[in-house]
Design an enzyme around this catalytic site. Structure first.
Site, mmCIF file in Angstrom:
data_model
loop_
_atom_site.group_PDB
_atom_site.id
_atom_site.type_symbol
_atom_site.label_atom_id
_atom_site.label_comp_id
_atom_site.label_asym_id
_atom_site.label_seq_id
_atom_site.Cartn_x
_atom_site.Cartn_y
_atom_site.Cartn_z
ATOM 1 N N GLN A 132 116.272 -31.100 -46.041
ATOM 2 C CA GLN A 132 116.152 -32.064 -45.214
ATOM 3 C C GLN A 132 115.097 -32.833 -44.135
ATOM 4 O O GLN A 132 114.891 -33.150 -44.285
ATOM 5 C CB GLN A 132 117.783 -32.369 -44.179
ATOM 6 C CG GLN A 132 119.207 -32.278 -44.855
ATOM 7 C CD GLN A 132 120.618 -31.563 -43.592
ATOM 8 O OE1 GLN A 132 120.031 -32.026 -42.390
ATOM 9 N NE2 GLN A 132 121.439 -32.108 -44.471
ATOM 10 N N ARG A 182 134.966 -28.071 -46.507
ATOM 11 C CA ARG A 182 134.149 -27.042 -46.958
ATOM 12 C C ARG A 182 135.308 -25.891 -46.541
ATOM 13 O O ARG A 182 135.676 -25.206 -47.336
ATOM 14 C CB ARG A 182 132.806 -26.744 -47.033
ATOM 15 C CG ARG A 182 132.099 -27.872 -47.522
ATOM 16 C CD ARG A 182 130.545 -27.805 -48.192
ATOM 17 N NE ARG A 182 129.510 -28.329 -48.221
ATOM 18 C CZ ARG A 182 129.935 -28.874 -49.639
ATOM 19 N NH1 ARG A 182 130.578 -28.939 -50.564
ATOM 20 N NH2 ARG A 182 129.021 -29.491 -49.370
ATOM 21 N N ASP A 226 125.583 -24.601 -49.023
ATOM 22 C CA ASP A 226 126.500 -24.745 -49.183
ATOM 23 C C ASP A 226 127.680 -24.246 -48.926
ATOM 24 O O ASP A 226 129.169 -24.522 -49.062
ATOM 25 C CB ASP A 226 126.814 -26.486 -48.904
ATOM 26 C CG ASP A 226 125.701 -26.754 -47.639
ATOM 27 O OD1 ASP A 226 126.591 -26.280 -46.716
ATOM 28 O OD2 ASP A 226 125.461 -28.158 -48.560
ATOM 29 N N SER A 252 123.970 -34.688 -52.478
ATOM 30 C CA SER A 252 122.187 -35.094 -51.712
ATOM 31 C C SER A 252 121.877 -35.981 -52.292
ATOM 32 O O SER A 252 120.777 -36.987 -51.755
ATOM 33 C CB SER A 252 121.953 -33.724 -52.180
ATOM 34 O OG SER A 252 122.163 -32.713 -51.238
#
Length: 435
Positions: A165, A388, A315, A20
């Site tokens: 976001q 992931r 996430d 990020s």
């Protein structure tokens, strides 16, 4: 016949730079006037796509060494000469659209097959309310799309889902909008943008409002180049730490991990499950709390993960579910429908992969439930090219009775280059997509 359990994992490693913050440091540096020096930048495919995009918008971007980059901005973006290809970077494309919307330019954004499936109106909607215009070049709500920026007016936007976001795109557009831009978050999301904007010289006002925040930013502010030290990514640190929790006899330390309160939900959850997890050497770097995290093999118990924790660990649910497969009892994960619109439908893929490995799992519309026990393994799981999903199943396989394989593991490089080398250095046995 069951294979022997992987030998215990031991050692201390550094997590790759936070994804990020890496995206933001490049984009903010490109918007700023002057030089921005970055150290610890994640050099995964997603970040490299953002670096190329920033250069296409008129900044000079130089790689000086491993993790060391210099961005020389011209005080704004200009119309690029070609399509902005963001690859698989959802964060990159949405923040870049917000940044570009404030300038008098036109730009076409595109990406790979995965990015083309992900929704964009959650960002283009509020940007259009500010005055940006969009041409949908294919299916509406998807890239490729063309943005026409400039002439924006600030808005007050109330988030319906905790999304850093969306918030970040609006704030970046607000820097070059007339009047004031306000984002109201009933539930807090990651605040990296607010923190980093201040480091680049912007004035951002954040006040508590109920369980969330009200963020205010006046238009007409210019950013000034600065120095950014990117800490280790907690989402990446999660994988070696998870392996230590489930492989008997293990003790692994990941150094210099970001401990921003909006990013530590997974660690809080593991501690509630009974994980032997300790944090030492706490300090502040670049406005962010960081520390060294040590995980040791633990007898874990299932928990109900609070739904209001989702924003701080959205996430990390894939790797949490892999660890939950070894915990006693049920781990209940709900209020995480956002997982279905990430790089893939992560709920469906984790449910399918865990089931194929012999784990009891129940799928729900907005979550799933994992009941732990011995993990058979022995499956080759589909990943839909999602890094992931691949890494979570490879970690799962380290303590399973039989090896676990993941299809399309090359996508791991988008977020965690060096994952296999790091894990094998700690004592794992991962190779050619097998855990």
């Amino acid at each position: 016949m069951a294979r022997p359990v992987v030998a215990s994992l031991k050692g201390a490693v550094h997590a790759p730079g936070d994804k990020s913050m890496s995206h933001r440091s490049l984009i903010f540096g490109g918007m700023a006037e002057g030089v921005t020096e970055i150290e610890g930048l994640l050099e995964g495919d997603d970040i490299l796509a953002t670096a190329r995009a920033v250069e296409a918008f008129g900044a000079t971007v130089q790689r000086l060494g491993e993790g060391r980059w210099r961005v020389t901005g011209q005080g704004g973006f200009k119309t690029p000469a070609s399509v902005i290809d963001c690859g698989n970077a959802g964060t990159g494309v949405r923040l870049l659209m917000g940044a570009a919307a404030g300038y008098d330019l036109s730009a076409t954004f595109d990406g790979d097959a995965s990015l083309r499936k992900r929704p964009m109106k959650r960002v283009t909607g509020p940007l259009a309310d500010m005055g940006a215009r969009f041409d949908w070049n294919a299916a509406e709500d998807r890239v490729p799309l063309t943005l026409h920026g400039g002439g924006l007016t600030g808005i007050e936007y109330v988030q319906t889902v905790a999304s850093a976001q969306i918030k970040s795109a609006i704030l970046l557009a607000g820097l070059n909008a007339a009047g004031e831009t306000v984002v109201v978050e009933p539930e807090k999301s990651r605040d990296h943008t607010e923190r980093m904007l201040r480091a680049f010289g912007a004035v951002v006002d954040v006040t508590e409002e109920g369980e969330g925040w009200r963020i205010r930013l006046k238009g007409g502010q210019r950013l000034t180049g600065t120095h950014v030290a990117v800490p280790g990514d907690p989402s990446s640190a999660a994988f070696p730490l998870a392996a230590a929790l489930i492989v008997p006899g293990s003790e692994v330390t990941v150094e210099s991990v970001m401990l921003n309160p909006q990013r530590t939900g997974l660690f809080d959850t593991w501690i509630e499950m009974g994980a032997d997890l300790t944090i030492t050497n706490r300090r502040v770097s670049g406005g962010e709390d960081i520390g060294d995290i040590t995980a040791r093999y633990s007898a874990l118990k299932g928990v109900v993960v609070p739904e209001d924790r989702a924003a701080s660990m959205i996430d990390e649910y894939p790797i949490l579910s892999a660890v939950a497969a070894y915990a006693e009892g049920r781990t209940v994960m709900r209020g995480i429908g956002e997982m279905r619109v990430k790089e893939s439908d992560r709920i469906a893929l984790m449910v399918a992969g865990l089931s194929a490995c012999g784990v009891a799992v129940e799928e729900e519309a907005e979550g799933f439930i994992v009941t732990g026990g011995p993990v058979r393994g022995g499956a080759t799981v589909a990943t839909a090219h999602d890094h992931r999903i691949a890494m979570s199943h490879l970690i799962l396989g380290l303590a399973a009775e039989q090896p676990v394989s993941a299809l399309d593991p090359e996508m791991i490089a988008t977020s965690f280059p060096g994952f296999v080398a790091m894990m094998n250095w700690l004592g794992a046995d991962i190779g050619e997509g097998r855990g």
